[in-house]
Write a protein that holds these residues in place. Structure first.
Motif, PDB file in Angstrom:
ATOM      1  N   UNK A 207      15.110  29.249 129.730  1.00 20.81           N
ATOM      2  CA  UNK A 207      16.166  29.476 128.730  1.00 20.81           C
ATOM      3  C   UNK A 207      16.887  30.792 129.004  1.00 20.81           C
ATOM      4  N   UNK A 208      16.141  31.800 129.423  1.00 27.81           N
ATOM      5  CA  UNK A 208      16.749  33.109 129.703  1.00 27.81           C
ATOM      6  C   UNK A 208      17.697  33.016 130.899  1.00 27.81           C
ATOM      7  N   UNK A 209      17.248  32.294 131.930  1.00 28.70           N
ATOM      8  CA  UNK A 209      18.081  32.157 133.135  1.00 28.70           C
ATOM      9  C   UNK A 209      19.378  31.430 132.773  1.00 28.70           C
ATOM     10  N   UNK A 210      19.241  30.351 131.991  1.00 30.08           N
ATOM     11  CA  UNK A 210      20.447  29.605 131.633  1.00 30.08           C
ATOM     12  C   UNK A 210      21.399  30.447 130.777  1.00 30.08           C
ATOM     13  N   UNK A 211      20.832  31.334 129.963  1.00 31.75           N
ATOM     14  CA  UNK A 211      21.672  32.182 129.110  1.00 31.75           C
ATOM     15  C   UNK A 211      22.363  33.280 129.916  1.00 31.75           C
ATOM     16  N   UNK A 212      22.106  33.300 131.220  1.00 31.31           N
ATOM     17  CA  UNK A 212      22.772  34.288 132.067  1.00 31.31           C
ATOM     18  C   UNK A 212      22.064  35.627 132.115  1.00 31.31           C
TER      19      UNK A 212
ATOM     20  N   UNK B 294       9.765  36.154 142.268  1.00 28.98           N
ATOM     21  CA  UNK B 294      10.463  35.279 143.219  1.00 28.98           C
ATOM     22  C   UNK B 294       9.752  33.946 143.416  1.00 28.98           C
ATOM     23  N   UNK B 295       8.418  33.975 143.481  1.00 29.09           N
ATOM     24  CA  UNK B 295       7.653  32.747 143.721  1.00 29.09           C
ATOM     25  C   UNK B 295       7.980  31.671 142.679  1.00 29.09           C
ATOM     26  N   UNK B 296       8.114  32.108 141.429  1.00 24.09           N
ATOM     27  CA  UNK B 296       8.390  31.155 140.366  1.00 24.09           C
ATOM     28  C   UNK B 296       9.882  30.924 140.197  1.00 24.09           C
ATOM     29  N   UNK B 297      10.637  31.940 140.495  1.00 25.17           N
ATOM     30  CA  UNK B 297      12.085  31.856 140.293  1.00 25.17           C
ATOM     31  C   UNK B 297      12.682  30.670 141.051  1.00 25.17           C
ATOM     32  N   UNK B 298      12.180  30.419 142.259  1.00 23.03           N
ATOM     33  CA  UNK B 298      12.745  29.330 143.066  1.00 23.03           C
ATOM     34  C   UNK B 298      12.449  27.965 142.425  1.00 23.03           C
ATOM     35  N   UNK B 299      11.451  27.907 141.553  1.00 21.11           N
ATOM     36  CA  UNK B 299      11.151  26.657 140.849  1.00 21.11           C
ATOM     37  C   UNK B 299      11.957  26.574 139.548  1.00 21.11           C
TER      38      UNK B 299
ATOM     39  N   UNK C 123       3.783  24.955 137.427  1.00 11.53           N
ATOM     40  CA  UNK C 123       5.246  25.099 137.441  1.00 11.53           C
ATOM     41  C   UNK C 123       5.889  24.033 138.328  1.00 11.53           C
ATOM     42  N   UNK C 124       5.293  23.811 139.496  1.00 10.18           N
ATOM     43  CA  UNK C 124       5.851  22.802 140.411  1.00 10.18           C
ATOM     44  C   UNK C 124       5.785  21.405 139.791  1.00 10.18           C
ATOM     45  N   UNK C 125       4.724  21.177 139.015  1.00  5.46           N
ATOM     46  CA  UNK C 125       4.577  19.884 138.353  1.00  5.46           C
ATOM     47  C   UNK C 125       5.746  19.598 137.431  1.00  5.46           C
ATOM     48  N   UNK C 126       6.185  20.612 136.732  1.00  4.23           N
ATOM     49  CA  UNK C 126       7.303  20.445 135.812  1.00  4.23           C
ATOM     50  C   UNK C 126       8.573  20.060 136.579  1.00  4.23           C
ATOM     51  N   UNK C 127       8.809  20.758 137.672  1.00  2.00           N
ATOM     52  CA  UNK C 127      10.004  20.467 138.483  1.00  2.00           C
ATOM     53  C   UNK C 127       9.896  19.049 139.066  1.00  2.00           C
ATOM     54  N   UNK C 128       8.698  18.694 139.530  1.00  2.00           N
ATOM     55  CA  UNK C 128       8.480  17.360 140.090  1.00  2.00           C
ATOM     56  C   UNK C 128       8.794  16.278 139.046  1.00  2.00           C
ATOM     57  N   UNK C 129       8.341  16.505 137.829  1.00  3.80           N
ATOM     58  CA  UNK C 129       8.596  15.543 136.753  1.00  3.80           C
ATOM     59  C   UNK C 129      10.089  15.306 136.572  1.00  3.80           C
ATOM     60  N   UNK C 130      10.811  16.398 136.635  1.00  5.08           N
ATOM     61  CA  UNK C 130      12.254  16.306 136.419  1.00  5.08           C
ATOM     62  C   UNK C 130      12.918  15.586 137.589  1.00  5.08           C
ATOM     63  N   UNK C 131      12.435  15.891 138.811  1.00  3.62           N
ATOM     64  CA  UNK C 131      13.054  15.283 139.996  1.00  3.62           C
ATOM     65  C   UNK C 131      12.659  13.827 140.157  1.00  3.62           C
ATOM     66  N   UNK C 132      11.426  13.512 139.785  1.00  3.23           N
ATOM     67  CA  UNK C 132      10.931  12.166 140.024  1.00  3.23           C
ATOM     68  C   UNK C 132       9.927  11.760 138.942  1.00  3.23           C
TER      69      UNK C 132
ATOM     70  N   UNK D 108      19.954  22.451 135.795  1.00  2.00           N
ATOM     71  CA  UNK D 108      20.163  21.042 135.490  1.00  2.00           C
ATOM     72  C   UNK D 108      20.039  20.697 134.008  1.00  2.00           C
ATOM     73  N   UNK D 109      19.267  21.459 133.312  1.00  2.00           N
ATOM     74  CA  UNK D 109      19.004  21.061 131.935  1.00  2.00           C
ATOM     75  C   UNK D 109      20.013  21.688 130.984  1.00  2.00           C
ATOM     76  N   UNK D 110      20.160  21.066 129.845  1.00  2.00           N
ATOM     77  CA  UNK D 110      21.118  21.571 128.861  1.00  2.00           C
ATOM     78  C   UNK D 110      20.379  22.403 127.818  1.00  2.00           C
ATOM     79  N   UNK D 111      21.148  23.143 127.036  1.00  2.00           N
ATOM     80  CA  UNK D 111      20.549  23.919 125.957  1.00  2.00           C
ATOM     81  C   UNK D 111      19.864  22.984 124.952  1.00  2.00           C
ATOM     82  N   UNK D 112      20.431  21.778 124.843  1.00  2.00           N
ATOM     83  CA  UNK D 112      19.841  20.793 123.934  1.00  2.00           C
ATOM     84  C   UNK D 112      18.431  20.416 124.416  1.00  2.00           C
ATOM     85  N   UNK D 113      18.304  20.219 125.730  1.00  2.00           N
ATOM     86  CA  UNK D 113      16.980  19.937 126.296  1.00  2.00           C
ATOM     87  C   UNK D 113      15.998  21.034 125.927  1.00  2.00           C
TER      88      UNK D 113
END
Ligand code: ZN
Length: 359
Positions: free
Chosen positions: A288-293, A300-305, A248-257, A312-317
């Protein structure tokens, strides 16, 4: 089952089974839980007991449920129960005795009235297996209960299903064909019409958390994570072998850098590709669920990631990423160069972050 390697937590141990003889069963491993005591399996178990006690068992029973909900264990437990000549009627803990001659045969894998048919990994159940079943059941026996347990019945080939149908149409006396499947719709209509369906309940997230904590002694965090990941062996209470947090952290890292791609690929290589594909898809659904509100389904451990990703991402992404992840999942078992496959995935995911005009 191997212990959790790098989640940084001690892996909980499954409770040791009271009857060690069960562990010797060559047909299936002892389940790390007591089937009749699992809250969401209990009604189905009682229904099976009721049918048996009222002598109203049909010749064909189809138990339906997704892998990991305990349906297979339920079917196996019932087969054990039916074959045992001195079953233990302890309410909520009903089980085969493990000591009578029938149980000894079963545990040695040589019970003449138990036939288990299951597909090999990723393969169909062929006609040869059903022919062997027909031959076994053709031998006349008096007064015996006979159980044919057909696991993952949706994997029956066309010709195997036709052969099985003939058996279901004229079942040998005393026989029970116990089928398990994920979905009835994937079985031929002719088979479906010959079996009675039984669909055990699906546990709510909360019920599953509670049960994992009580049964396996998991912490609330680990229980939440395990039920979130929805691993096929969730009921074992074993935390996943791979480093889910690094994935999961790898995915966030990719997006950040994006320049960190090589190190992310290295981290992802610690997890088998089919598991990685499953986890990334699960994370994608949560984002997708989080973005949909919707309320975050992640612990919690994953939620922060996941929250920064969702913000940051769009529905298109999301749509692009879904296609990328599905494509990755579809080739996850192919013999590809591991590193290249992951580099391609990481690059595709980075590209999905780009605005559409650059795509
Ligand atoms: Zn017994």
């Amino acid at each position: 089952m191997a212990q959790s390697k790098s989640s940084g937590r001690a892996s909980p141990r499954a409770r040791v089974k009271e009857e060690p003889a069960e562990a010797l069963n060559p047909l299936w491993p002892a389940p790390p839980f007591e089937v009749p005591a699992v809250p969401w399996l209990r009604p189905a178990w009682q229904r099976l007991l009721g049918l048996q006690q009222q002598q109203r068992l049909p010749h064909g029973l189809l138990l339906l449920g997704a892998p990991g909900q305990g349906v297979l264990e339920l079917a196996r437990h019932f087969a054990d129960w039916l074959l045992c000549t001195q079953p233990i009627h302890d309410a909520g803990h009903e089980r085969a005795c493990g000591n009578c001659p029938a149980c000894h045969w079963r545990l040695a894998g040589s019970h003449p009235d138990l036939v288990v048919v299951r597909p090999e990994e990723g393969r169909e159940i062929g006609i040869a297996e059903i022919r062997a079943l027909i031959d076994t059941f053709a031998i006349t026996r008096q007064g015996a209960v006979r159980v044919a347990l057909i696991e993952q019945a949706e994997q029956l080939s066309h010709s195997a299903a036709n052969s099985l149908l003939k058996l279901l149409e004229e079942p040998p006396p005393g026989s029970l064909f116990l089928l398990t499947a994920t979905s009835a719709e994937r079985l031929p209509a002719t088979i479906r019409s010959r079996v009675q369906r039984l669909v055990p309940g699906i546990p709510s997230d909360q019920a599953l958390h509670q049960w994992l904590m009580q049964q396996h002694g998991l912490s609330a965090d680990d229980a939440a994570l395990l039920s979130f990941l929805g691993e096929p062996n969730v009921l074992s209470g074993q935390m996943p072998e791979g480093d889910w947090l690094a994935v999961a952290e790898g995915w966030l890292t990719l997006w950040q850098n994006p320049a960190a791609l090589p190190s992310v690929v290295q981290r992802w290589q610690s997890v088998p590709r089919p598991v990685l594909a499953r986890w990334l898809l699960r994370l994608w659904i949560a984002v997708a669920e989080i973005r949909a509100g919707l309320p975050s389904p992640a612990p919690a451990t994953l939620d922060r990631i996941l929250r920064p990703l969702a913000a940051q991402e769009s529905a298109l992404d999301d749509q692009k990423r879904y296609r990328i992840l599905i494509a990755f999942a579809q080739t996850a078992t192919h013999p590809l160069n591991e590193e290249l496959a992951l580099e391609r995935l990481a690059m595709d995911l980075i590209r999905a972050d780009l605005p559409e005009r650059l795509d």
